[in-house]
Motif scaffolding. Structure first.
Motif: not given
Length: 346
Positions: A130-136, A138-142, A234-238
């Motif tokens: 889950d931490r990997w997905f959270e970091e990714q 944020h990375q894609f937003e930036n 990421f939304h599909e995963r949610i």
């Protein structure tokens, strides 16, 4: 079809390659009813394709239909489906850029190339957290924010260079007119040569303006649009996770109902509730498997996406710098050729 065949393949195609190219735009008809057809060539070593190479003619609407079909089938599985190419990029304002087919084919090429890369990688696996997905996330937003800023800067550069080219062309015309009015033969000749140099520089700047757009602006625009389907995975995963949790909550309620029925001595309802519990246990198990699979698939997608993105930006920057160097070398040649003309003025 390619989609259906893929579902039947296993994980043995480790060296799979799919190359899709779009070229040769051909205008069909005239007036409002006219449209363009493109030659689409596919080369592959995948066994489920009938031929290693195929060539077909397709129009723009066919690419939109393909995008719609792929989106419907693969986005829920966490696959990054590249957005459909835009039909009319904003290059219409650039000098000499009036060929509609030339404008749309760039986006079509990138769309086809990305689809080919998608077919190549659909069998690999990866671990995630889950931490990997959270970091990714944020990375894609930036990344999206920075790409948009860079795109605005590049478009400002495109417009500035376009304006400079126009001013250079005006200056060349003014020099030519002054040459015609000048009585001194040597000075008149030098002014005419200066007009010729400035006219060449105008054409050179127009060419560089199109390099600014086709190499940088178009690449940035495509990746800004591509980040939307990337984030959609990421939304599909949610969605899959929420479905799994809903099944788990329903199973918990069913078990609570079973306990109440046993406590109340209503044994006639036990069989039905236990059947329902068994059914929801299966749904929970499937939900967990689906969540784990889409998580693995998305990480594989992102890793592949990053490798392709880095390589494409690397190659594009090299090509862009080479175009700048070529432009500067031609400028130097023009001015070095003009110096003797100035020195010869009597």
């Amino acid at each position: 079809t390619m989609e259906e065949s893929h579902d039947e393949t296993n994980d043995t195609d480790k060296d799979a390659t799919v190359e899709i190219s779009v070229s040769d735009p051909e205008k069909i008809g005239d007036g409002m009813s006219s449209y363009y057809k493109y030659t689409v060539v596919t080369k592959t070593n995948l066994s489920f394709f009938k031929k290693p190479e195929s060539k077909v003619k397709r129009r723009f609407s066919d690419f939109l239909a393909l995008y719609s079909r792929l989106s419907e089938k693969y986005i829920p599985k966490g696959v990054i489906v590249p957005p459909a190419p835009e039909k009319s990029p904003p290059l219409l304002q650039l000098p000499h850029a009036t060929n509609m087919s030339a404008l749309s084919v760039g986006g079509l090429k990138r769309f086809a190339k990305t689809l080919g890369q998608q077919v190549e990688k659909m069998t690999s696996k990866a671990l995630d957290s889950d931490r990997w997905f959270e970091e990714q996330s944020h990375q894609f937003e930036n990344l999206e924010l920075q790409l948009k800023k860079l795109y605005e800067c590049v478009m400002s550069l495109v417009n500035a260079r376009k304006d400079a080219a126009k001013s250079t062309a005006d200056f060349a015309k003014a020099c030519a007119m002054l040459s015609n009015a000048e009585e001194n033969t040597g000075l008149s000749h030098a002014l005419m040569k200066l007009a010729d140099v400035e006219e060449k520089i105008d054409q050179l700047m127009q060419k560089q303006t199109q390099s600014d757009f086709y190499l940088l602006a178009e690449l940035l625009s495509d990746y800004i649009r591509l980040l939307t389907p990337v984030k959609n995975t990421f939304h599909e995963r949610i969605k899959v996770f929420n479905h799994w949790q809903n099944c788990q909550n329903t199973l918990t309620k069913k078990r609570e109902s079973e306990a109440k029925i046993q406590a109340g001595g209503k044994t006639e309802k036990l069989h039905q509730i236990r059947q329902e519990i068994k059914e929801w246990e299966g749904k929970v198990e499937n939900g967990q498997k689906s969540f784990e699979k889409i998580s693995d698939d998305i990480k594989d997608e992102i890793e592949r996406f990053e490798k392709v993105r880095v390589k494409e930006f690397h190659d594009t920057i090299i090509r862009y710098v080479e175009s700048l160097l070529h432009t500067q070398q031609e400028l130097i040649t023009y001015w070095e050729g003009f110096i003797p003309e100035v020195q010869s003025i009597a």
